[in-house]
Write an enzyme that holds these catalytic residues in place. Sequence first.
Site, PDB file in Angstrom:
ATOM      1  N   GLU A  15      -6.423  -2.816  -1.291  1.00  0.00           N
ATOM      2  CA  GLU A  15      -5.235  -2.817  -0.439  1.00  0.00           C
ATOM      3  C   GLU A  15      -4.399  -4.040  -0.782  1.00  0.00           C
ATOM      4  O   GLU A  15      -4.934  -5.115  -1.043  1.00  0.00           O
ATOM      5  CB  GLU A  15      -5.623  -2.884   1.042  1.00  0.00           C
ATOM      6  CG  GLU A  15      -6.498  -1.739   1.527  1.00  0.00           C
ATOM      7  CD  GLU A  15      -5.691  -0.542   1.973  1.00  0.00           C
ATOM      8  OE1 GLU A  15      -4.445  -0.622   1.934  1.00  0.00           O
ATOM      9  OE2 GLU A  15      -6.298   0.472   2.350  1.00  0.00           O
ATOM     10  N   GLY A  17      -0.104  -5.834  -0.229  1.00  0.00           N
ATOM     11  CA  GLY A  17       1.060  -5.864   0.653  1.00  0.00           C
ATOM     12  C   GLY A  17       1.973  -4.675   0.471  1.00  0.00           C
ATOM     13  O   GLY A  17       2.603  -4.204   1.417  1.00  0.00           O
ATOM     14  N   ASP A 131       1.901 -13.693  -9.982  1.00  0.00           N
ATOM     15  CA  ASP A 131       0.778 -13.656  -9.028  1.00  0.00           C
ATOM     16  C   ASP A 131      -0.564 -13.647  -9.763  1.00  0.00           C
ATOM     17  O   ASP A 131      -1.461 -12.880  -9.422  1.00  0.00           O
ATOM     18  CB  ASP A 131       0.897 -12.431  -8.121  1.00  0.00           C
ATOM     19  CG  ASP A 131       0.027 -12.551  -6.860  1.00  0.00           C
ATOM     20  OD1 ASP A 131      -0.359 -13.687  -6.506  1.00  0.00           O
ATOM     21  OD2 ASP A 131      -0.268 -11.511  -6.242  1.00  0.00           O
TER      22      ASP A 131
END
Length: 200
Positions: A15, A17, A131
């Site tokens: 999961e 954002g 990221d």
Amino acid sequence: MLIADRYELGEVLGEGGMGSVLRALDTKTGRPVAVKLMRKHLLSDEASLRRFEREMHAMMLMEHPNTVRLYDFGRTAEGELYLVMELIEGRSLADELEAKGALAIERVIRIGQHIARALAAVHAKGIVHRDLKPQNIMLRDLHGEPDWVLVLDFGVATLQDAARVTQTGLIAGSPAYCSPEQALGGQPGPPGDLYMLGVV
């Protein structure tokens, strides 16, 4: 559940954002794949839609053995956006560190070289990952190597020649790893990714 009359969805693998990643089966080819579905409540948010499309565009540009491959993309009958990617069977660097602690220097060098090659390839395409962290680095036994790296999750990646998507002052990425300019809400370039590699 079947989407696009082709992909049979299975268990949730992760999961984030922007959405969920699920194990799936391509019923036309019999190939296991990973499907990323954008969260329904974000479909009405223009900035989120642009970020998802940016990820799709970035992945379409990538052709490197150390980055995950994009097979397909589209919109379901219910209007959900999806990406169909290579299914990675392996373990994240985060899981490896949690299980084994500090790695031997030889492994650190080997893994770092793989990541650096992936970054060089994406930077050459004008993509900045933004990221990079252990959770987005997968290790697998491949091509006779026990630590073959795949860099994942281009959900907050940016194209250097594209319009800005992240609002000024908002931080994209993971604060523990991001570069100083990114932490200050600036628009990072390839040096920011190299900074994150150093932190990793």
